[in-house]
Enzyme design. Structure first.
Site, PDB file in Angstrom:
ATOM      1  N   GLY A 209       6.490   0.732  -1.019  1.00 53.12           N
ATOM      2  CA  GLY A 209       5.707   0.653   0.212  1.00 53.12           C
ATOM      3  C   GLY A 209       4.407  -0.089  -0.015  1.00 53.12           C
ATOM      4  N   ASN A 210       3.492   0.017   0.914  1.00 50.09           N
ATOM      5  CA  ASN A 210       2.169  -0.590   0.734  1.00 50.09           C
ATOM      6  C   ASN A 210       1.110   0.243   1.450  1.00 50.09           C
ATOM      7  OD1 ASN A 210       1.768  -1.709   3.536  1.00 50.09           O
ATOM      8  ND2 ASN A 210       3.687  -2.747   2.964  1.00 50.09           N
ATOM      9  N   HIS A 211      -0.157  -0.169   1.313  1.00 53.67           N
ATOM     10  CA  HIS A 211      -1.274   0.662   1.790  1.00 53.67           C
ATOM     11  C   HIS A 211      -1.632   0.458   3.262  1.00 53.67           C
ATOM     12  CE1 HIS A 211      -2.139   2.391  -2.050  1.00 53.67           C
ATOM     13  NE2 HIS A 211      -2.216   1.199  -2.618  1.00 53.67           N
TER      14      HIS A 211
END
Ligand code: CTP
Length: 402
Positions: A209-211
């Site tokens: 995923g990412n932030h």
């Protein structure tokens, strides 16, 4: 529709001034910023203190505050206002403003106001019916001011007839409708917006995923909805609450986001891709939780579909496509390549070199580039304000297409 709007509420000397208290409450409840301006006579009917507490602002009466020697700038007030509502307006004030007299702060604000003006008369039936009052009303209407007509009923004099100020609820309904019509340039248009991250499964419990927080996309959804558009928000995992009247479609992976966007793309006049879509995903998703049996683990990744590029290739003449570019170097050049490659009308560039810009924070600093190569750099500001800047760009692109 009144949320965030600056309203100057003028109150004149009339027994109906007691209704202003309820009107202030309703406006504040609708999240408008309310500044009450009273005529000197009005303070005999309702105290400034009451209206000040309800409006959460000091009430203004005089142009010159004699005790402190402070001068209230009626021009600034007139420019600040998104709407000037005079409720109640007495026969006397009606006569004054229709003839350009400005012997108090409220009448001076009226002359300085560039915003729409609404007036709700309150007076005895004979005063209301008098040809001089009716001529004054006609004059105000001919200036483009809006009459919120008085109703019939028992009047303070004990007489029955026309002259009762419209009820506060009725005034609010009237304002809501007018604001909606005047400030809804995207009424009838469908807008598709993506927000947040995508999660690409590795096994049943892990993902890549990412932030991304989704804040930029959610702010865009809120702003476009307030401009009257029918907004569909395709959102990756996010803890943010859905803006009012926005149709939210929850997805997890980039494949699901692609499917949801494809479902809504055709009918959308505007498509804004602000989501942080994963560029790669595991080629194989393990059916069971991967055990740590080995010292190292290699995951083979495959490219995800570039949603914007794929849909950009199908763009119709009258559609507007907006993409985002998050860059760390060679920012403008990279963003321009993406604008062309993905067939966009506008690209919104965030540079991670700019302090405060990007993913997780509440603020953003952007530069926009349109398909003619025109660039505009904006200051660091809250994401909701950034969304308004982007919306203004989109509105002008749209008007060029029509
Ligand atoms: N985007 C997309 N589908 C993807 C990846 C990105 O639609 N699979 C969209 C993003 O939402 C954004 C734009 O494409 O609006 C640019 O994304 P960005 O990550 O800056 O660029 P990429 O095209 O992914 O290229 P790179 O990561 O190599 O810079």
């Amino acid at each position: 529709m009144l949320k965030g709007k600056n309203i100057v509420l003028g109150v004149c000397g009339s027994i109906a001034a007691y209704k202003s208290a309820l009107l202030v409450r309703l406006l504040v409840k609708a999240q408008a910023n309310v500044q009450v301006v009273m005529t000197p006579d009005a303070v005999h009917f309702i105290t400034p203190l009451t209206l000040s507490v309800l409006s959460k602002n000091p009430v203004l009466v005089d142009s010159f505050e004699s005790k402190s020697g402070v001068w209230t700038n009626h021009v600034e007030l007139g420019l600040w206002a998104d709407a000037l509502i005079i409720a109640p307006i007495s026969a006397n004030s009606l006569a004054k403003i229709s003839n350009g007299l400005c012997d108090n702060l409220l009448t001076a604000v009226y002359l300085s106001a560039r915003c729409p003006v609404y007036f709700a008369p309150a007076m005895d039936l004979d005063m209301w019916a008098h040809p001089s009052t009716q001529t004054n009303v006609e004059r105000l209407l001919s200036f483009g001011n809006n009459l919120i007509a008085p109703g019939s009923g028992e009047l303070a004099s004990g007489l029955e007839g026309e002259g009762r100020m419209a009820e506060p609820e009725e005034i609010l309904r009237y304002l809501n409708t007018t604001f909606q019509e005047e400030h809804a340039p995207l009424k009838g248009k469908k807008v598709l917006i993506t927000a947040g991250p995508t999660y690409e499964a590795i096994d049943p419990v892990r993902f890549i995923g990412n932030h991304s927080s989704g804040k930029m996309g959610y702010a865009l959804a809120e702003v476009f909805q307030q401009l009257g558009a029918e907004v569909t928000l395709v959102s990756g995992p996010s803890s943010l609450s859905t803006p009012n009247h926005v149709n939210r479609v929850n997805i997890t992976s980039s494949a699901e986001m692609f499917q949801a966007c494809s479902d809504h793309f055709e009918e959308a006049s505007i498509f804004i891709m602000s989501a942080a879509v994963a560029d790669y995903r595991p080629r194989e998703v393990a059916a069971d939780k991967i055990k740590k049996d080995d010292d190292s683990l290699t995951l083979e990744l495959e490219k995800t579909t570039d949603i914007l590029k794929t849909l950009g290739a199908k763009k119709k003449e009258d559609q507007i496509l907006v993409g985002f570019a998050l860059e760390t170097s060679n920012e403008l050049a990279n963003a321009e390549v993406k604008l062309k490659k993905k067939n966009l009308d506008l690209i919104v560039l965030n540079s991670l070199k700019d302090k405060g810009a990007g993913f997780a924070g509440d603020q953003n600093k952007i530069t926009t580039i349109d398909s003619t190569g025109t660039k505009q750099a904006f200051d660091l500001k809250p994401k909701i304000e950034v969304a308004k800047d982007i919306a203004q760009k989109v509105l002008s692109l749209l008007s060029n297409k029509q």
